[in-house]
Write an enzyme that holds these catalytic residues in place. Structure first.
Site, mmCIF file in Angstrom:
data_model
loop_
_atom_site.group_PDB
_atom_site.id
_atom_site.type_symbol
_atom_site.label_atom_id
_atom_site.label_comp_id
_atom_site.label_asym_id
_atom_site.label_seq_id
_atom_site.Cartn_x
_atom_site.Cartn_y
_atom_site.Cartn_z
ATOM 1 N N ASP A 329 36.388 38.058 52.788
ATOM 2 C CA ASP A 329 37.606 38.634 53.363
ATOM 3 C C ASP A 329 38.815 38.443 52.460
ATOM 4 O OD1 ASP A 329 37.232 35.873 53.860
ATOM 5 O OD2 ASP A 329 38.952 35.914 55.202
ATOM 6 N N GLU A 330 39.781 39.289 52.684
ATOM 7 C CA GLU A 330 41.120 39.123 52.124
ATOM 8 C C GLU A 330 41.153 38.805 50.634
ATOM 9 O OE1 GLU A 330 43.870 37.660 55.692
ATOM 10 O OE2 GLU A 330 42.638 36.066 54.831
ATOM 11 N N VAL A 331 40.542 39.664 49.844
ATOM 12 C CA VAL A 331 40.589 39.442 48.405
ATOM 13 C C VAL A 331 41.860 40.091 47.855
ATOM 14 C CG1 VAL A 331 39.364 39.706 46.240
ATOM 15 C CG2 VAL A 331 38.092 39.490 48.382
#
Lengths: 536, 548
Positions: A329-331
């Site tokens: 997630d959330e790269v």
């Protein structure tokens, strides 16, 4: 109320419900939480005397004495059924009490196995004069039945215990009912984790999702890469989970029929990994020179995948569960964008300027590593959002958005044929004033547009307690009984449990049971429990 | 300046909302850096910390009375404080035994802390009051440190400050830097309200919070002891009040011995206990044990069976109150009682024909506020006759009740603009006042709401300097709808600590970044002392909470 601070007190409508509940009295058999699929009971009741009370194995049972899971459970549930007895409360001998036996029969001797995604948790419980008969396919189902039995027993004002004549047929609506704890943003001492596992069993949760590492710290002590925690933990000695700590958690969870699902989130959320593993993270650039800071895992180096393969090999040998959570997630792409080597790699691979392709490339490699280890991957929804070419058996974990957007996501992911796990409505670390458990309770996980086949792909849900503002000081009261609201949604029949006002007195009663069992569960609203919490 | 403050509050509010609905990770992460003031909380008025660090060893360090001190070994308040702070600094006696057996033979650079009460009357055996002198001066230098205070109350604060200066080096040795501190509170009244009616709070929880209050230099425990939901106060004169009105007549009551214990425990920590017996509203639980005290509500021409506020038209009501408050005035030694007076709902009074008749006789017309005033004035006369001062919630002032000049008006309503106007009005009328509106700590939200509490200043309103001087302080309120022993302590601390610094430290102490750095350490210190104070943000404490 329009202005938040306009009332010294708030008097919502629940007051009324509360008083009605008091008048009805407490000994309703619907006091079982989460509500069983089918329950009938009569006013006929039987006294229980701790000195003439027995758990036994049925003669037809595949598991017999020596079954670790059940032997332990009998000990545990004896104290839960008779909370005064073990604490030495004065019990005089009752001369004429008839014995009462709970006879447990299981269809399979899986005493030494681990619970998994296919484990049956179904059970039937029949309470009659002098005995209760508990039948289940597996020991895990028997554990659920023991929990239910313990909740059927009640104590009268003068100390005597009773159980009513009851018939129960029960099984979970969803196979995956999880709680996420985050041990990276704050270190949670082992005791706090074990206590949570105990409380999870009381609400029939069956998966502990251990978000064990993240940006702030790396408390997992790896056999293969000890530097990860030596340099990446908050403290290399006091703020780590040793191999024996992890084993203890897994075995403690197994005894309660709980799976332990480890998450090693990458390529983002890995700042703490970089401290003990050089060249793992991408060096960020400021202009033409490295800025000294690091971004996500470096996806262009073969050494990265070698490291990950070794680490996940260790993880798969330490954690017996067939699932591994890979995060994803959330790269944040800004560091990758700044790095000339990463840009050159993008060119070479023909990714153009689309960094989601680079992310997808990375995740594919990691998923393949776990496939090779014979593990099923779970990833956060981001991986699906950016990229649809992931192996079909990968489970997607939805965490974003309001009901409308997660419903759309459920639709899209199941349409693509993936199994899915819902967490978005149960971000329980988000606190607000009042009875927010009502929101957790009224979630309708299958209320999205899709075929019956699609609905079957929803394997369950998860309550997430992210750790920014949570540590051992406030974890337990923040988690319970709010998580129990989600527990009923995931276990029980939605039609039978759609009325939140009917749930309120039952949940009040259940939270008092949790207090009685030493779980520091916070109040839902004004009122009291017979036995208040005695700690500070 | 005012505009600026409200802008900041608005900004942080929006940020909070965002977190609630989006995700977890979009956080502007506060970065911890060491403050030049270490872990001091609340920040003293004047501090000079030098670079010179002095070692303290548990085997040789002592806290002693200075020769010239007016308080000697017979002052048990100080003697027990010495032991308390010694244990906070060096651990319990059990730990001592260990370190004695493993001790290194280093001598202490600092051998003792001398505590010197300078005024002839130390007030050792007295109770703290609103006028108590809480100032102290602390000088830490080789070979002895000296803590000078006119009264024991200042000495208690000084001991806390001294213990906050002590730190552990990497090898676990205790050290303190040479320091000079001159300290006194900005406001005299720095309180915490706990509500033991909506949920019963076991004595243990109340004591633990008094202990924590002392660590934060709070000096008033406002005990909102009874309310609609339950009446746990066991009255000697009217025992039926708790017999009928408590959640349980034995397990959910405060006996006279319990109350005494709370008061003494608080006194030993320089904390006043102000009880609140809120009337005429918020009294449902009173009615269970005291017949005819509450107004019977009518539905049409018949009593409906439900009851409203205290019945203000019966003489028996005032007889009861006179006896009751006479008891209260002897049980609670503080010079003040809180009389409540908030949120009176008039619908029941309006429904009752006897009250309607009384209104006519008194020429009150339809103005039920006049009836409320009638009641409150009689009550104030009763309480005045017991020689107590009183605090009342702001409505009593708003409704124009005639008040004694030394009445304290407790402001709790409205938004920022409204409460600032109220503070201006109350002080313009010459009354002393106390602020709680921005510090309703029972209202929780996601994120670092302590920053909002920290930024509120009770003297930020339009008024003369004379008016500002009438602000005697503030109180953090933890109402009990959703709070009991299970979650009280982590919900209160360290959020209330933000209020503590606002009320103690100089007005100019407003640097949020520096506050974050000190407060993070202060919260770990509370955790180390066994108080489950919750975290401010992702972080760790060297010794995490073990009381799970």
């Amino acid at each position: 109320m329009s202005v938040v601070t306009s009332g010294r007190y708030t008097f919502p409508n629940y007051t009324l419900v509360f008083f009605i509940f008091l008048q009805l009295g407490l000994h309703s058999v619907e006091g079982v939480w989460p509500l069983p699929q089918s329950i009938t009971s009569s006013p006929e009741r039987y006294p229980l005397n701790p000195q003439a009370f027995y758990f036994t194995y049925g003669s037809q049972s595949a598991a017999q004495e020596g079954c670790s899971v059940l032997d332990e459970a009998f000990k545990r549930y004896f104290s839960l059924v008779f909370p005064d007895y073990s604490s030495g409360y004065g019990f005089l001998r009752f001369s004429v009490d008839k014995p009462f036996t709970v006879q447990v029969s299981v269809g399979r001797d899986d005493c030494d196995s681990y619970p998994d995604e296919d484990s049956s948790e179904q059970y039937t419980l029949s309470v009659s004069a002098g005995q209760a008969s508990l039948k289940a396919k597996t020991v895990w189902g028997a554990l659920r039945g023991l929990e239910t039995f313990s909740q059927l027993v009640y104590q009268e004002d003068f100390g005597s215990y009773y159980v009513n004549k009851t018939e129960i047929e029960d099984f979970p609506r969803f196979q995956f009912r999880g709680i996420l704890l985050d041990t990276s943003r704050h270190y949670l001492p082992l005791q706090a984790i074990l206590k949570t596992l105990d409380a999870m069993a009381f609400s029939k949760f069956n998966v502990f999702h251990w978000h064990i590492v993240d940006d702030p710290s790396f408390p997992y002590q790896s056999r293969t890469f000890p530097d990860l925690s030596a340099k990446g933990a908050f403290h290399p000695m006091t703020h780590i989970y040793t191999q024996s700590d992890v084993r203890r958690v897994i075995s403690f969870a197994r005894m309660r029929g709980i799976r332990v699902l480890p998450e090693f989130d990458s390529p983002g959320h890995t700042q703490s990994w970089g401290k003990g593993q050089s060249d793992l993270l991408t060096p960020c650039y400021s202009g033409s020179s490295p800025s000294g800071t690091f971004g996500p895992v470096n996806p262009i180096l073969p050494s990265t995948y070698k490291f990950m393969a070794t680490l996940f090999k260790e993880v798969s040998s330490v954690f017996p569960d067939s699932y591994i959570h890979l995060g994803g997630d959330e790269v944040n792409f800004s560091c990758w964008k700044s790095n000339p080597d990463v840009r050159a790699f993008m060119m070479k691979m023909g990714f153009g300027a689309d960094f989601t392709k680079l992310e997808a490339y990375y995740m594919e490699n990691i998923v393949n590593i776990t496939v090779a280890l014979n593990r099923t991957s779970i990833v956060w929804q981001d991986v699906f959002d950016y990229h649809e070419r992931i192996p079909k058996d990968t489970v997607l974990h939805i965490w974003k958005g309001l009901p409308a957007s997660y419903a759309a996501e459920l639709s899209a992911i199941t349409k693509a044929g993936h199994r899915v796990l819902l967490a978005a409505p149960w971000y329980i670390n988000h606190i607000s004033y009042g009875q927010d458990w009502r929101n957790y309770y009224t979630v309708q996980p299958l209320n999205f547009s899709g075929t019956e086949e699609q609905k079957k792909l929803v394997i369950g849900g998860e309550v997430c307690m992210w750790g920014e503002y949570v540590d051992a000081t406030n974890l337990t009261p923040r988690l319970w009984p709010r998580a129990s609201a989600a527990a009923e949604r995931l276990w029980s029949n939605e039609k039978q449990t759609s009325d939140v006002d009917k749930a309120f007195p039952r949940l009040q009663d259940f939270r008092c049971k949790l207090l009685r069992r030493g779980i520091q569960a916070e109040p839902l609203f004004v009122g009291h429990c017979k036995h208040e919490y005695q700690g500070v | 300046m005012l505009k600026f403050v409200s802008l900041l509050l608005a900004l942080s509010f929006c940020q909070g909302l965002q977190h609630n609905n989006i995700d977890d990770y979009v956080e502007a992460e506060p970065v911890f850096e060491a403050s030049k003031h270490g872990s001091l909380w609340p920040l003293p008025q004047k501090v000079q910390i030098s670079e010179v660090s002095l070692k303290l060893t548990s085997s040789s360090f002592r806290i002693v009375d200075a020769k010239a001190s007016s308080a000697g070994p017979s002052c048990s308040l100080l003697q027990s404080a010495y032991r308390r702070y010694y244990e906070y600094m060096f651990g319990s006696a059990k730990k001592q035994w260990w370190s004695k057996n493993n001790r290194r033979s280093d001598p202490s650079d600092l051998s003792e802390l001398q505590v010197w009460i300078t005024s002839p009357d130390s007030e050792c055996d007295g109770y703290p009051s609103v006028t108590s002198d809480e100032s102290y001066e602390l000088t830490v230098n080789q070979p002895v440190a000296v803590l000078k205070a006119p009264k024991v109350w200042g000495a208690l604060h000084g001991l806390e400050t001294f213990s906050q200066l002590v730190f552990e080096d990497e090898y676990g040795a205790k050290s303190i830097n040479a320091t000079i501190i001159n300290d006194f509170p900005r406001f005299q009244h720095r309180g915490i309200l706990l509500d033991s009616s909506r949920h019963f709070l076991p004595i243990k929880v109340i004591l633990a919070n008094l202990e924590t209050m002392a660590m934060n230099k709070f000096n008033v425990f406002h005990w909102h002891i009874v309310d609609d939901q339950s009446f746990p106060y066991l009255s000697r004169t009217f025992p039926q009040l708790s017999e009928q009105g408590a959640y349980h007549p034995y397990t959910h009551v405060y006996t006279p011995a319990d109350v005494k214990m709370v008061i003494e425990f608080a006194r030993l920590r320089g904390i006043r206990v102000i009880p609140e017996f809120d009337t005429p509203g918020h009294t449902q639980s009173w009615g269970k044990g005291q017949k005819d005290l509450l107004t019977p509500c009518y539905s049409g021409s018949k009593p409906s069976g439900s009851f409203g506020p205290v019945n203000p038209i019966l003489n028996t009501t005032y007889d009861f109150m006179a006896q009751f408050f006479t008891e209260i005035s002897t049980v609670f030694p503080d010079g003040y009682v809180h009389l409540g007076g908030d949120e009176v709902d008039f619908t029941c009074w309006k429904s009752n024909p006897d009250i309607q008749k009384f209104m006519q006789q008194q020429h009150f017309g339809d103005d039920y506020r006049k009836l409320e005033s009638f009641y409150i004035q009689k009550l104030l006369d009763i309480v005045t006759s017991t020689k107590k001062g009183y605090l009342i919630w702001q409505e009593v002032f708003d409704n124009g009740v005639k008040l004694k000049a030394d009445t304290l008006i407790h402001v709790w309503k409205g938004n920022q603009e409204q409460y600032q106007n109220e503070m201006a009005n109350v002080t313009a009328s010459g009354y002393q006042t106390l602020l709680s509106t921005p510090w309703y700590l029972n209202r929780i939200s996601y994120g670092q709401d302590w920053q909002g509490f920290y930024k509120a200043d009770p003297q930020d309103f339009k008024g003369t300097d004379e008016q500002k001087k009438l602000v005697i302080g503030g109180e953090a309120c933890l109402w009990g709808e959703y709070v009991d022993a299970t979650n009280l302590t982590p919900r209160l601390w360290p959020r209330a600590s933000a209020v503590a610094e606002r009320l103690w430290s100089a007005k100019s102490v407003t640097d949020i970044g520096d506050a974050f750095n000190r407060l993070s350490l202060h919260r770990c210190r509370m955790v180390e002392r066994g108080i489950p104070a919750e975290p401010l943000f992702s972080s760790y404490c060297p010794r995490e909470y073990k009381g799970v």
